[in-house]
Design a protein around this motif. Structure first.
Motif, mmCIF file in Angstrom:
data_model
loop_
_atom_site.group_PDB
_atom_site.id
_atom_site.type_symbol
_atom_site.label_atom_id
_atom_site.label_comp_id
_atom_site.label_asym_id
_atom_site.label_seq_id
_atom_site.Cartn_x
_atom_site.Cartn_y
_atom_site.Cartn_z
ATOM 1 N N GLU A 25 7.527 22.275 49.272
ATOM 2 C CA GLU A 25 8.717 22.346 48.432
ATOM 3 C C GLU A 25 8.371 21.728 47.083
ATOM 4 O OE1 GLU A 25 13.343 21.619 49.251
ATOM 5 O OE2 GLU A 25 12.118 19.815 49.453
ATOM 6 N N LEU A 26 8.546 22.499 46.022
ATOM 7 C CA LEU A 26 8.190 22.023 44.690
ATOM 8 C C LEU A 26 9.321 21.246 44.046
ATOM 9 C CD1 LEU A 26 6.329 25.169 43.354
ATOM 10 C CD2 LEU A 26 5.374 23.157 44.510
ATOM 11 N N TRP A 27 10.558 21.604 44.357
ATOM 12 C CA TRP A 27 11.728 20.904 43.829
ATOM 13 C C TRP A 27 12.933 21.259 44.673
ATOM 14 C CZ3 TRP A 27 9.755 25.110 41.072
ATOM 15 C CH2 TRP A 27 10.568 26.227 41.023
ATOM 16 N N ASP A 28 14.002 20.527 44.424
ATOM 17 C CA ASP A 28 15.296 20.913 44.969
ATOM 18 C C ASP A 28 16.360 20.633 43.911
ATOM 19 O OD1 ASP A 28 15.777 18.167 45.098
ATOM 20 O OD2 ASP A 28 15.779 18.074 47.265
ATOM 21 N N PRO A 40 4.747 15.966 45.963
ATOM 22 C CA PRO A 40 3.486 16.707 45.855
ATOM 23 C C PRO A 40 3.295 17.388 44.497
ATOM 24 C CG PRO A 40 4.519 17.165 47.960
ATOM 25 C CD PRO A 40 5.511 16.379 47.150
ATOM 26 N N LEU A 41 4.374 17.942 43.921
ATOM 27 C CA LEU A 41 4.238 18.585 42.622
ATOM 28 C C LEU A 41 3.892 17.559 41.543
ATOM 29 C CD1 LEU A 41 4.385 21.122 40.875
ATOM 30 C CD2 LEU A 41 6.782 20.575 40.479
ATOM 31 N N LEU A 42 4.572 16.419 41.560
ATOM 32 C CA LEU A 42 4.282 15.376 40.569
ATOM 33 C C LEU A 42 2.864 14.833 40.744
ATOM 34 C CD1 LEU A 42 7.701 13.518 40.583
ATOM 35 C CD2 LEU A 42 6.838 15.130 38.863
ATOM 36 N N GLN A 47 -2.925 14.710 39.038
ATOM 37 C CA GLN A 47 -4.347 15.023 39.231
ATOM 38 C C GLN A 47 -4.841 15.936 38.108
ATOM 39 O OE1 GLN A 47 -6.083 13.301 41.001
ATOM 40 N NE2 GLN A 47 -5.240 12.919 43.027
ATOM 41 N N LEU A 48 -4.034 16.907 37.704
ATOM 42 C CA LEU A 48 -4.434 17.777 36.587
ATOM 43 C C LEU A 48 -4.598 16.970 35.299
ATOM 44 C CD1 LEU A 48 -2.157 20.863 37.302
ATOM 45 C CD2 LEU A 48 -4.660 20.777 37.490
ATOM 46 N N GLU A 109 -0.715 14.648 50.146
ATOM 47 C CA GLU A 109 -1.945 15.042 49.461
ATOM 48 C C GLU A 109 -2.461 16.384 49.950
ATOM 49 O OE1 GLU A 109 -2.819 13.645 46.703
ATOM 50 O OE2 GLU A 109 -1.245 12.153 46.972
ATOM 51 N N HIS A 110 -2.173 16.735 51.197
ATOM 52 C CA HIS A 110 -2.483 18.085 51.664
ATOM 53 C C HIS A 110 -1.691 19.090 50.838
ATOM 54 C CE1 HIS A 110 -2.648 21.099 55.263
ATOM 55 N NE2 HIS A 110 -3.285 21.539 54.210
ATOM 56 N N ALA A 111 -0.415 18.799 50.607
ATOM 57 C CA ALA A 111 0.427 19.660 49.780
ATOM 58 C C ALA A 111 -0.103 19.717 48.346
ATOM 59 C CB ALA A 111 1.867 19.167 49.808
ATOM 60 N N VAL A 112 -0.590 18.601 47.824
ATOM 61 C CA VAL A 112 -1.164 18.570 46.469
ATOM 62 C C VAL A 112 -2.330 19.548 46.390
ATOM 63 C CG1 VAL A 112 -2.474 17.152 44.823
ATOM 64 C CG2 VAL A 112 -0.426 16.224 45.931
#
Length: 158
Positions: A25-28, A40-42, A47-48, A109-112
């Motif tokens: 899930e990237l956001w809600d 995970p998105l943040l 990391q980027l 981190e798996h989601a990342v």
């Protein structure tokens, strides 16, 4: 009308014989339409940024600011997100990153890694970093996710 295609199981990107799926899930959005970005998105954005691959219309998002020569900052809020310690040093980005985290962050981190595997990073940034790495005699992995590593540790019992 065509016949319905027989069911086929979904397949994972770059699967190793058997697929493992993770729904990220990237956001809600709450009932008022306020968006909350997922951890995970943040973390993927972080990391980027660490790898110098976070860009806005081709330009770096974080620019180095000279360190305060009057001494260390009194609080974290006074510290620039990206600090240049040596005024003569050229800015650089990490070719790889390693995070040390409690084991409870393993699913995050798996989601990342899933997010990073699906991110189309700025081609100019990739070329710039590859050229710098070549000058330094380093060959970073092609995959952004493979440039990120982790050390997971058990949390101390209380």
């Amino acid at each position: 009308m065509r016949r319905t295609a027989p069911w086929q199981p979904p397949t994972e990107t770059a699967a190793r014989r058997h697929s493992v799926f993770l729904d990220v899930e990237l956001w809600d959005d709450d009932k008022d339409g306020n968006r909350t970005w997922s951890c995970p998105l943040l973390a993927a954005v972080w990391q980027l940024a660490r790898l110098g691959l976070l860009r806005n219309e081709g330009e770096p998002v974080l620019l180095p600011r000279p360190a305060n020569r009057r001494g260390h900052p009194r609080s974290w809020d006074e510290l620039a997100p990206l600090t240049q310690l040596n005024p003569a040093a050229a800015p650089f980005c990490a070719y790889r990153t390693c995070s040390v985290l409690p084991a409870r962050f393993l699913p995050v981190e798996h989601a990342v890694r899933i997010i990073l595997d699906q991110t189309d990073v700025d081609h100019g940034a990739v070329q710039q970093i590859a050229a710098r790495a070549h000058t330094d005699g380093i060959t970073p992995p092609d995959s952004v996710a493979d440039r990120v590593s982790y050390v997971f540790c058990a949390e101390p019992s209380r």
